[in-house]
Design a protein around this motif. Structure first.
Motif, PDB file in Angstrom:
ATOM      1  N   LEU A  65       3.449  25.224   0.702  1.00 54.96           N
ATOM      2  CA  LEU A  65       2.670  25.067   1.915  1.00 54.96           C
ATOM      3  C   LEU A  65       3.544  24.386   2.958  1.00 54.96           C
ATOM      4  CD1 LEU A  65      -0.202  25.371   3.180  1.00 54.96           C
ATOM      5  CD2 LEU A  65      -0.550  22.992   2.528  1.00 54.96           C
ATOM      6  N   LEU A  66       3.647  25.004   4.136  1.00 59.51           N
ATOM      7  CA  LEU A  66       4.510  24.472   5.191  1.00 59.51           C
ATOM      8  C   LEU A  66       3.768  24.415   6.516  1.00 59.51           C
ATOM      9  CD1 LEU A  66       7.760  26.548   4.559  1.00 59.51           C
ATOM     10  CD2 LEU A  66       7.357  24.167   3.928  1.00 59.51           C
ATOM     11  N   GLY A  67       4.160  23.459   7.342  1.00 54.83           N
ATOM     12  CA  GLY A  67       3.712  23.460   8.721  1.00 54.83           C
ATOM     13  C   GLY A  67       4.335  24.653   9.422  1.00 54.83           C
ATOM     14  N   SER A  68       3.598  25.237  10.371  1.00 49.49           N
ATOM     15  CA  SER A  68       4.126  26.394  11.086  1.00 49.49           C
ATOM     16  C   SER A  68       3.794  26.285  12.567  1.00 49.49           C
ATOM     17  CB  SER A  68       3.564  27.693  10.513  1.00 49.49           C
ATOM     18  OG  SER A  68       2.173  27.791  10.769  1.00 49.49           O
ATOM     19  N   PHE A  69       4.564  27.012  13.348  1.00 49.78           N
ATOM     20  CA  PHE A  69       4.417  27.011  14.793  1.00 49.78           C
ATOM     21  C   PHE A  69       4.468  28.455  15.263  1.00 49.78           C
ATOM     22  CE2 PHE A  69       6.312  23.157  13.297  1.00 49.78           C
ATOM     23  CZ  PHE A  69       5.614  22.166  13.969  1.00 49.78           C
ATOM     24  N   TRP A  76       6.588  33.297  13.499  1.00 46.76           N
ATOM     25  CA  TRP A  76       6.289  31.899  13.258  1.00 46.76           C
ATOM     26  C   TRP A  76       7.581  31.141  13.040  1.00 46.76           C
ATOM     27  CZ3 TRP A  76       4.313  36.184  11.047  1.00 46.76           C
ATOM     28  CH2 TRP A  76       2.971  36.477  11.304  1.00 46.76           C
ATOM     29  N   LEU A  77       7.574  29.879  13.391  1.00 44.94           N
ATOM     30  CA  LEU A  77       8.706  29.001  13.120  1.00 44.94           C
ATOM     31  C   LEU A  77       8.323  28.060  11.990  1.00 44.94           C
ATOM     32  CD1 LEU A  77       9.634  28.009  16.776  1.00 44.94           C
ATOM     33  CD2 LEU A  77      10.783  29.715  15.334  1.00 44.94           C
ATOM     34  N   ILE A  78       9.256  27.818  11.088  1.00 48.16           N
ATOM     35  CA  ILE A  78       9.100  26.808  10.047  1.00 48.16           C
ATOM     36  C   ILE A  78      10.335  25.921  10.077  1.00 48.16           C
ATOM     37  CG2 ILE A  78       7.514  28.120   8.580  1.00 48.16           C
ATOM     38  CD1 ILE A  78       9.917  28.906   6.828  1.00 48.16           C
ATOM     39  N   VAL A  79      10.196  24.722   9.540  1.00 43.42           N
ATOM     40  CA  VAL A  79      11.248  23.717   9.639  1.00 43.42           C
ATOM     41  C   VAL A  79      11.604  23.218   8.239  1.00 43.42           C
ATOM     42  CG1 VAL A  79      11.873  21.511  10.671  1.00 43.42           C
ATOM     43  CG2 VAL A  79      10.305  23.036  11.879  1.00 43.42           C
ATOM     44  N   ALA A  80      12.883  23.237   7.905  1.00 36.44           N
ATOM     45  CA  ALA A  80      13.356  22.772   6.600  1.00 36.44           C
ATOM     46  C   ALA A  80      13.666  21.274   6.670  1.00 36.44           C
ATOM     47  CB  ALA A  80      14.566  23.581   6.156  1.00 36.44           C
ATOM     48  N   SER A  81      12.669  20.484   7.041  1.00 34.28           N
ATOM     49  CA  SER A  81      12.896  19.051   7.272  1.00 34.28           C
ATOM     50  C   SER A  81      12.992  18.250   5.982  1.00 34.28           C
ATOM     51  CB  SER A  81      11.772  18.471   8.136  1.00 34.28           C
ATOM     52  OG  SER A  81      10.536  18.595   7.471  1.00 34.28           O
ATOM     53  N   TRP A 127      13.373  23.764  18.669  1.00 32.24           N
ATOM     54  CA  TRP A 127      13.235  22.373  18.227  1.00 32.24           C
ATOM     55  C   TRP A 127      12.467  21.560  19.267  1.00 32.24           C
ATOM     56  CZ3 TRP A 127      13.373  19.964  13.833  1.00 32.24           C
ATOM     57  CH2 TRP A 127      13.446  18.570  13.800  1.00 32.24           C
ATOM     58  N   GLN A 128      12.750  21.794  20.530  1.00 26.99           N
ATOM     59  CA  GLN A 128      12.048  21.068  21.592  1.00 26.99           C
ATOM     60  C   GLN A 128      10.556  21.392  21.570  1.00 26.99           C
ATOM     61  OE1 GLN A 128      14.030  20.996  25.296  1.00 26.99           O
ATOM     62  NE2 GLN A 128      12.434  19.823  26.301  1.00 26.99           N
ATOM     63  N   ARG A 129      10.204  22.672  21.397  1.00 24.54           N
ATOM     64  CA  ARG A 129       8.782  23.062  21.312  1.00 24.54           C
ATOM     65  C   ARG A 129       8.123  22.447  20.088  1.00 24.54           C
ATOM     66  NH1 ARG A 129      10.279  28.658  21.694  1.00 24.54           N
ATOM     67  NH2 ARG A 129       9.058  28.921  19.810  1.00 24.54           N
ATOM     68  N   ILE A 130       8.826  22.469  18.961  1.00 28.46           N
ATOM     69  CA  ILE A 130       8.278  21.938  17.709  1.00 28.46           C
ATOM     70  C   ILE A 130       8.016  20.446  17.830  1.00 28.46           C
ATOM     71  CG2 ILE A 130       8.900  21.396  15.304  1.00 28.46           C
ATOM     72  CD1 ILE A 130      10.336  24.227  15.338  1.00 28.46           C
ATOM     73  N   THR A 131       8.985  19.699  18.317  1.00 31.12           N
ATOM     74  CA  THR A 131       8.823  18.242  18.401  1.00 31.12           C
ATOM     75  C   THR A 131       7.833  17.840  19.482  1.00 31.12           C
ATOM     76  OG1 THR A 131      10.822  18.059  19.766  1.00 31.12           O
ATOM     77  CG2 THR A 131      11.063  17.711  17.376  1.00 31.12           C
ATOM     78  N   ALA A 132       7.662  18.656  20.507  1.00 36.29           N
ATOM     79  CA  ALA A 132       6.639  18.378  21.520  1.00 36.29           C
ATOM     80  C   ALA A 132       5.250  18.588  20.926  1.00 36.29           C
ATOM     81  CB  ALA A 132       6.834  19.276  22.741  1.00 36.29           C
ATOM     82  N   ASP A 133       5.124  19.564  20.034  1.00 35.32           N
ATOM     83  CA  ASP A 133       3.843  19.866  19.400  1.00 35.32           C
ATOM     84  C   ASP A 133       3.517  18.880  18.278  1.00 35.32           C
ATOM     85  OD1 ASP A 133       1.500  21.539  19.043  1.00 35.32           O
ATOM     86  OD2 ASP A 133       2.461  22.281  17.212  1.00 35.32           O
ATOM     87  N   ASN A 134       4.544  18.444  17.544  1.00 39.34           N
ATOM     88  CA  ASN A 134       4.338  17.541  16.407  1.00 39.34           C
ATOM     89  C   ASN A 134       5.554  16.613  16.303  1.00 39.34           C
ATOM     90  OD1 ASN A 134       4.088  16.296  13.887  1.00 39.34           O
ATOM     91  ND2 ASN A 134       3.013  18.058  13.018  1.00 39.34           N
ATOM     92  N   ALA A 138      10.513  15.062  14.904  1.00 43.02           N
ATOM     93  CA  ALA A 138      11.554  14.277  15.589  1.00 43.02           C
ATOM     94  C   ALA A 138      11.897  13.043  14.762  1.00 43.02           C
ATOM     95  CB  ALA A 138      11.097  13.876  16.985  1.00 43.02           C
ATOM     96  N   GLY A 139      10.892  12.424  14.150  1.00 38.38           N
ATOM     97  CA  GLY A 139      11.125  11.272  13.281  1.00 38.38           C
ATOM     98  C   GLY A 139      11.947  11.634  12.054  1.00 38.38           C
ATOM     99  N   TYR A 140      11.693  12.805  11.487  1.00 40.59           N
ATOM    100  CA  TYR A 140      12.478  13.240  10.327  1.00 40.59           C
ATOM    101  C   TYR A 140      13.952  13.351  10.695  1.00 40.59           C
ATOM    102  CZ  TYR A 140       7.988  14.685   8.222  1.00 40.59           C
ATOM    103  OH  TYR A 140       6.714  14.730   7.723  1.00 40.59           O
ATOM    104  N   ALA A 141      14.240  13.837  11.901  1.00 44.43           N
ATOM    105  CA  ALA A 141      15.629  14.026  12.325  1.00 44.43           C
ATOM    106  C   ALA A 141      16.370  12.701  12.439  1.00 44.43           C
ATOM    107  CB  ALA A 141      15.685  14.777  13.651  1.00 44.43           C
ATOM    108  N   THR A 142      15.656  11.605  12.701  1.00 46.24           N
ATOM    109  CA  THR A 142      16.319  10.304  12.804  1.00 46.24           C
ATOM    110  C   THR A 142      16.655   9.721  11.437  1.00 46.24           C
ATOM    111  OG1 THR A 142      14.262   9.011  12.815  1.00 46.24           O
ATOM    112  CG2 THR A 142      15.085   9.795  14.959  1.00 46.24           C
ATOM    113  N   LYS A 143      16.056  10.257  10.372  1.00 42.54           N
ATOM    114  CA  LYS A 143      16.262   9.725   9.020  1.00 42.54           C
ATOM    115  C   LYS A 143      17.458  10.343   8.304  1.00 42.54           C
ATOM    116  CE  LYS A 143      11.388   8.720   8.496  1.00 42.54           C
ATOM    117  NZ  LYS A 143      10.166   8.962   7.752  1.00 42.54           N
TER     118      LYS A 143
END
Length: 157
Positions: A65-69, A76-81, A127-134, A138-143
């Motif tokens: 189960l993944l978040g999608s955009f 759809w976009l998915i993120v391998a965070s 990435w900009q659209r994804i992080t603006a939506d959720n 963006a927090g995951y990227a800082t980790k």
């Protein structure tokens, strides 16, 4: 599909229990809930889809189960965070190993899809659209110090 596999990083969020029987059970419960309630039923406040890949090592079907955009009609976009982990998630490796064996379930329908990893300006815009939506992403990227892969899934013709 061409995948420029993103390498693992050197630092990232620890993910205790990943792959454990409890984590597998929880994933199955969230998928079941998502199927009952439709897209977004698995995670409150997030559009979701069930990604089915073929295991890179086992050859067995794997559901996640993944978040999608949404990204236009039947895309759809998915993120391998992986929560900001230093490594990429298992589903990402499965997708890269068997790109022609991918299916999603979204909004009560099953769709065979093709996957493409975004790079450069396409990735930056997505990435900009994804992080603006959720902003959680963006927090995951800082980790982590790895570039988090963004994948576009497009309904197969």
């Amino acid at each position: 599909m061409a995948f420029e596999k993103t390498p693992s990083g050197t630092r990232g969020q620890r993910m205790p229990g990943v792959g454990s029987p409890v984590a597998k059970w929880l994933n199955k419960q969230l998928i079941r809930r998502n199927r009952r309630k439709g897209s977004g039923g698995g995670v409150p406040g997030q559009n979701t889809l069930v990604l089915t890949t073929t295991g890179a090592k086992t050859g067995q079907p794997r559901e996640t189960l993944l978040g999608s955009f949404p990204d236009g009609d039947d895309a759809w976009l998915i993120v391998a965070s992986f929560g900001g982990n230093a490594k990429n998630p298992a589903w990402y490796h499965n997708l890269a190993a068997h790109p022609d064996q991918v299916q999603i379930e979204i909004g009560g329908r099953k769709v065979k899809v093709t996957a493409a990893q975004l790079s450069g300006a396409d990735r930056a815009a997505a990435w900009q659209r994804i992080t603006a939506d959720n902003n959680r992403y963006a927090g995951y990227a800082t980790k982590t110090d790895r570039e988090i892969p963004v994948i576009r899934l497009t309904a197969a013709a």
